[in-house]
Design a protein around this motif. Structure first.
Motif, PDB file in Angstrom:
ATOM      1  N   UNK A  19       0.843  -1.194   0.000  1.00 58.52           N
ATOM      2  CA  UNK A  19       0.000   0.000   0.000  1.00 58.52           C
ATOM      3  C   UNK A  19       0.880   1.246   0.000  1.00 58.52           C
ATOM      4  N   UNK A  20       0.770   2.092  -1.019  1.00 59.98           N
ATOM      5  CA  UNK A  20       1.612   3.298  -1.063  1.00 59.98           C
ATOM      6  C   UNK A  20       1.124   4.341  -0.062  1.00 59.98           C
ATOM      7  N   UNK A  21       2.042   5.115   0.463  1.00 59.39           N
ATOM      8  CA  UNK A  21       1.662   6.135   1.452  1.00 59.39           C
ATOM      9  C   UNK A  21       1.417   7.467   0.752  1.00 59.39           C
ATOM     10  N   UNK A  22       0.551   7.448  -0.260  1.00 63.73           N
ATOM     11  CA  UNK A  22       0.266   8.670  -1.013  1.00 63.73           C
ATOM     12  C   UNK A  22      -0.740   9.537  -0.255  1.00 63.73           C
ATOM     13  N   UNK A  23      -0.624  10.834  -0.446  1.00 61.04           N
ATOM     14  CA  UNK A  23      -1.556  11.761   0.184  1.00 61.04           C
ATOM     15  C   UNK A  23      -2.770  11.946  -0.721  1.00 61.04           C
ATOM     16  N   UNK A  62      -4.450   3.357  -7.080  1.00 63.79           N
ATOM     17  CA  UNK A  62      -5.267   2.405  -7.826  1.00 63.79           C
ATOM     18  C   UNK A  62      -4.428   1.276  -8.408  1.00 63.79           C
ATOM     19  N   UNK A  63      -3.279   1.608  -8.975  1.00 61.49           N
ATOM     20  CA  UNK A  63      -2.404   0.590  -9.559  1.00 61.49           C
ATOM     21  C   UNK A  63      -1.914  -0.366  -8.476  1.00 61.49           C
ATOM     22  N   UNK A  64      -1.474   0.162  -7.365  1.00 66.02           N
ATOM     23  CA  UNK A  64      -0.934  -0.674  -6.288  1.00 66.02           C
ATOM     24  C   UNK A  64      -1.990  -1.610  -5.706  1.00 66.02           C
ATOM     25  N   UNK A  65      -3.232  -1.146  -5.665  1.00 63.77           N
ATOM     26  CA  UNK A  65      -4.306  -1.926  -5.049  1.00 63.77           C
ATOM     27  C   UNK A  65      -5.081  -2.775  -6.046  1.00 63.77           C
ATOM     28  N   UNK A  66      -4.698  -2.731  -7.308  1.00 67.95           N
ATOM     29  CA  UNK A  66      -5.355  -3.564  -8.314  1.00 67.95           C
ATOM     30  C   UNK A  66      -6.675  -3.018  -8.793  1.00 67.95           C
TER      31      UNK A  66
END
Length: 376
Positions: A46-50, A148-152
């Motif tokens: 899971x990326x830590x994006x804001x 979205x990409x990281x979580x499929x």
């Protein structure tokens, strides 16, 4: 994450139809097919994006919403005329069935960042009466796409997106995908499986309510069995190593050709990140599953190879003693090569315990330790 309380507060009938009578000896009962193996957990980072939630508040996806919690994540957009509304209704039913005191985080991420402002996300969410643990997220296009990409959940054409719900637990690194248009009970089942993946072993449960009763229950359960560390020093297991501290406990043996070395190296990174607290209010314990061969000297050599510091005890002892403690903690195996790779994280002072894969992300393990006693 939702810790499990420890000593105080850690599921053939064959119908045979015959055209004519036959003797029992003539009947051949077919062997039932083996149960389908449980799918392996998905590999999710899971990326830590804001991002920005429906109230306009900036939130970090990993740090603020996912880390330390069981989560249910889906992908929607407010102008969707097909599956988004029924899928969100299903999620709302799941949240309602879990009850107001549940610790599950619900996350809906937009697939249409160009149009879905926080205000539009809030208006979309309103009919479903989402509880306080549900975030509808939008934000900068690049950051939303990264999530979205990281979580499929990413699709080039938002109209072609699938009704997927990603369910997982960040402590246990347990992730699965569920049909978001299916029965709410299936999503609930996946959520409970994810919660169970991070719960302490059931045998650690107790109903002690005050600190004195809790301490007595913990002492009785863990016992003061004497074990020996990598320096040759003898310790009473509960009083000397567990009482009054947060503890991390795993299982290993020095001649292991598989997981033990990478796990120990990984946990050395955890120790480094926890810093000087290890040896003070935090204790790390590695229990040998091969006491016949693991001497204090061999354990010392093994620990030194990974730069183990003060406050981390590699324990062995007589077969009788080490077996007793291993069985108490669910770590006993007849064959050392079959030992489990679970990491137990607990606080004997509060009775709160969780379990995690020993190779879970370093930051996730550290967070589990530091936030073990947070209100749930």
């Amino acid at each position: 994450m939702k810790p499990h309380a420890l000593p105080s507060r850690w599921m053939l009938a064959a119908a045979l139809v015959f055209a004519t009578p036959v003797l029992a000896a003539e009947v051949s009962v077919p062997t039932p097919p083996p149960a389908a193996a449980k799918p392996a957990s998905l590999d999710v980072e899971v990326p830590d994006v804001e991002l920005v939630d429906q109230t306009g508040r900036k939130v970090r996806l990993w740090t603020d919403l996912v880390r330390g919690h069981t989560v249910a994540i889906n992908f929607i957009f407010t102008r969707c005329k097909t599956i988004c509304t029924p899928m969100t209704a299903t999620m709302a039913r799941v949240q309602k069935d879990l009850g107001p005191k549940n610790d599950v985080r619900f996350i809906s991420i937009t697939l249409d960042v160009a149009n879905d402002t926080p205000e539009r996300m809030a208006k979309f969410a309103e009919p479903f009466k989402p509880g306080p643990g549900w975030s509808f997220l939008t934000g900068e296009p690049a950051k939303v796409k990264e999530a979205l990409v990281a979580l499929g959940g990413y699709v080039p054409d938002k109209e072609a997106h699938r009704p997927t719900v990603l369910v997982g637990n960040a402590v246990a690194d347990s992730w699965t995908r569920v049909d978001g248009l299916g029965s709410p009970s299936r999503i609930l089942e996946a959520i409970r499986e994810a919660q169970a993946a991070s719960a302490a072993p059931a045998e650690l449960g107790s109903a002690a309510s005050d600190s004195a009763a809790q301490d007595a229950a913990a002492a009785k359960y863990f016992t003061n069995t004497e074990l020996v560390d990598q320096h040759g020093k003898t310790h009473r297991f509960y009083e000397d190593l567990v009482r009054g501290r947060k503890v991390l406990i795993n299982f290993a043996f020095t001649s292991c050709k598989g997981a033990c070395s990478p796990i120990t190296k990984h946990l050395a990174e955890v120790q480094e990140k926890l810093g000087g607290r290890v040896g003070k209010d935090i204790t790390m314990i590695t229990l040998s599953v091969d006491p016949a061969n693991d001497t204090p000297k061999s354990l010392g050599t093994f620990a030194k190879k990974f730069g183990v510091k003060k406050g981390w005890y590699f324990l062995t002892g007589s077969r009788e003693n080490i077996t007793l403690v291993l069985k108490k903690l669910g770590g006993y195996v007849d064959n050392p090569d079959a030992h489990n790779t679970t990491l137990l994280i607990g606080d004997s002072a509060t009775g709160m315990w969780v379990k995690s894969p020993a190779m879970a992300q370093v930051d996730n393990i550290v967070h589990a330790v530091e936030h073990l006693n947070d209100p749930k």
